[in-house]
Design a protein around this motif. Structure first.
Motif, PDB file in Angstrom:
ATOM      1  N   ASN A   1       0.787  -1.096   0.103  1.00  0.00           N
ATOM      2  CA  ASN A   1      -0.004   0.159  -0.026  1.00  0.00           C
ATOM      3  C   ASN A   1       0.860   1.122   0.003  1.00  0.00           C
ATOM      4  O   ASN A   1       1.793   1.575   0.828  1.00  0.00           O
ATOM      5  CB  ASN A   1      -0.842   0.168   1.250  1.00  0.00           C
ATOM      6  N   SER A   2       0.727   2.037  -0.889  1.00  0.00           N
ATOM      7  CA  SER A   2       1.429   3.385  -1.484  1.00  0.00           C
ATOM      8  C   SER A   2       1.379   4.143  -0.031  1.00  0.00           C
ATOM      9  O   SER A   2       2.407   4.781   0.368  1.00  0.00           O
ATOM     10  CB  SER A   2       1.320   3.798  -2.463  1.00  0.00           C
ATOM     11  N   SER A   3       0.352   4.379   0.721  1.00  0.00           N
ATOM     12  CA  SER A   3       0.014   5.320   1.943  1.00  0.00           C
ATOM     13  C   SER A   3       0.648   4.654   3.079  1.00  0.00           C
ATOM     14  O   SER A   3       0.938   5.297   3.800  1.00  0.00           O
ATOM     15  CB  SER A   3      -1.464   5.540   1.861  1.00  0.00           C
ATOM     16  N   GLN A   4       0.514   3.441   3.036  1.00  0.00           N
ATOM     17  CA  GLN A   4       1.293   2.597   4.457  1.00  0.00           C
ATOM     18  C   GLN A   4       2.183   1.420   3.868  1.00  0.00           C
ATOM     19  O   GLN A   4       1.778   0.314   3.959  1.00  0.00           O
ATOM     20  CB  GLN A   4       0.186   2.182   5.445  1.00  0.00           C
ATOM     21  N   PRO A   5       3.356   1.880   3.198  1.00  0.00           N
ATOM     22  CA  PRO A   5       4.217   0.704   2.742  1.00  0.00           C
ATOM     23  C   PRO A   5       4.796  -0.224   3.615  1.00  0.00           C
ATOM     24  O   PRO A   5       5.225   0.160   4.695  1.00  0.00           O
ATOM     25  CB  PRO A   5       5.096   1.615   1.825  1.00  0.00           C
ATOM     26  N   GLU A   6       4.644  -1.422   3.147  1.00  0.00           N
ATOM     27  CA  GLU A   6       5.440  -2.319   3.829  1.00  0.00           C
ATOM     28  C   GLU A   6       6.778  -2.729   3.105  1.00  0.00           C
ATOM     29  O   GLU A   6       7.742  -3.224   3.836  1.00  0.00           O
ATOM     30  CB  GLU A   6       4.519  -3.659   4.033  1.00  0.00           C
ATOM     31  N   PHE A   7       6.791  -2.653   1.959  1.00  0.00           N
ATOM     32  CA  PHE A   7       7.925  -3.123   1.176  1.00  0.00           C
ATOM     33  C   PHE A   7       8.771  -1.784   0.358  1.00  0.00           C
ATOM     34  O   PHE A   7       9.762  -1.658   0.601  1.00  0.00           O
ATOM     35  CB  PHE A   7       7.590  -3.948   0.143  1.00  0.00           C
ATOM     36  N   ILE A   8       7.863  -0.943  -0.443  1.00  0.00           N
ATOM     37  CA  ILE A   8       8.398   0.096  -1.245  1.00  0.00           C
ATOM     38  C   ILE A   8       7.868   1.227  -0.923  1.00  0.00           C
ATOM     39  O   ILE A   8       6.600   1.391  -0.608  1.00  0.00           O
ATOM     40  CB  ILE A   8       8.215  -0.316  -2.707  1.00  0.00           C
ATOM     41  N   GLU A   9       8.827   2.303  -0.390  1.00  0.00           N
ATOM     42  CA  GLU A   9       8.390   3.494   0.004  1.00  0.00           C
ATOM     43  C   GLU A   9       8.684   4.753  -1.016  1.00  0.00           C
ATOM     44  O   GLU A   9       9.763   4.692  -1.572  1.00  0.00           O
ATOM     45  CB  GLU A   9       9.507   3.812   1.361  1.00  0.00           C
TER      46      GLU A   9
END
Length: 323
Positions: A300-308
């Motif tokens: 999720n771009s708003s709450q990223p787990e992998f890619i910021e």
């Protein structure tokens, strides 16, 4: 030279030029094409002839077709390295043509269109195109983009159902051509409706590879550059070549920010030097590929787990908490 009698192309396909093809006369006879073939799908005769000239000067044999259905048949018959594809055509448009080609072929697709809106570029890339150029285009730029694609490997399925990187056959050393002037853009036909933005579920399968070779890991993502596979929780995720290259670059760089221009040059197979021009369309293409990648890995771009996302700069992997 027009294709031989063994061709399965619909008789409506005209203008097939210098294609090396053979066919047997027994059951299951078909066309065996050389790897340096290019298929042109373009309904405008002037642009079609220009593309034939540019590609043949670059060392390709060409098969020219005037609509999507004939183009699909040509790709199936000749298995080309490169396919150029117009968007606004009679019958099925370029977006639908690209989707159908992608169901059976790994040819590099370069989409050419007078449409320059961001939604059109996004639709083209989501339909399976590797690159998107707007008309009027510069022949030298088209050749440069094609040569950049050929410098990167294309992952194709093996007999065992796995994927392996295969280097695309590079064209013969080209003779410096007399480059024609850019072709004037035609008025597009009524645009297709925008693609649905809703994310679709991504099919995965259990990973059955041997696990050999070095792996890059980040918060449960396991990526093998040698096997060109991505595994999450034991399941292999199917990525396009561009998505895989972007993820590998980010995982290798870890917390170092990679700019959109840097990543665009990476996808074009060029080093990051100031002499290479990166357009806004190139940067938008990176954004589209990253959005598709995030959807496939459940990020999720708003709450990223992998890619910021680093606003105004580019992208990097998220921080890993120290144990």
């Amino acid at each position: 030279m027009v294709a031989g009698a063994g061709s399965r192309i619909d008789p409506r396909c005209r203008g097939q030029r210098r294609v090396a093809a053979t066919a047997s006369h027994g059951e299951g006879a078909g066309v065996v094409s050389e790897r340096r073939t290019a298929v042109i799908i373009e309904d405008d005769a002037d642009i079609r002839h220009l593309l034939e000239t540019v590609l043949e000067q670059a060392g390709f044999s060409t098969v020219a077709t005037g609509n999507g259905l004939d183009g699909i048949a040509a790709v199936r018959a000749y298995d080309p390295v490169i396919t150029t594809l117009d968007v606004s055509m009679p019958g099925i448009d370029g977006f639908e043509t690209a989707k159908r080609i992608r169901t059976f072929s790994q040819t590099y697709i370069v989409m050419l269109s007078a449409r320059s809106e961001e939604i059109d570029t996004l639709q083209g890339l989501e339909a399976g195109a590797d690159d998107y150029l707007t008309k009027p285009f510069r022949p030298r730029e088209l050749r440069a983009r094609i040569e950049a694609m050929l410098r990167r490997p294309r992952a194709v399925p093996t007999d065992a159902g796995e994927t392996a990187p295969v280097a695309a056959a590079a064209p013969a050393a080209p003779v410096a051509p007399a480059v024609p002037e850019p072709v004037a853009a035609r008025e597009p036909v009524a645009p297709a409706a925008p693609a649905e933005a809703a994310a679709q579920p991504v099919e995965t399968q259990l990973y059955t590879g041997d696990g050999s070779g070095p792996w890059l890991e980040h918060r449960g993502l396991r990526l093998s550059p040698e096997e060109r596979v991505l595994v999450i929780d034991g399941h292999e995720i199917n990525l396009t070549r561009s998505e895989f290259d972007l993820l590998e670059a980010l995982m290798t760089s870890r917390r170092r920010v990679r700019s959109k221009a840097d990543l665009a040059l990476l996808l074009r197979g060029e080093s990051y030097v100031t002499s290479h021009f990166v357009s806004e369309a190139d940067k938008r293409a990176v954004e589209v590929h990253l959005a598709n990648l995030r959807r496939k890995i459940g990020d999720n771009s708003s709450q990223p787990e992998f890619i910021e996302t680093v606003r105004g700069i580019g992208y990097r992997m998220t921080a890993v908490e120290e144990s």
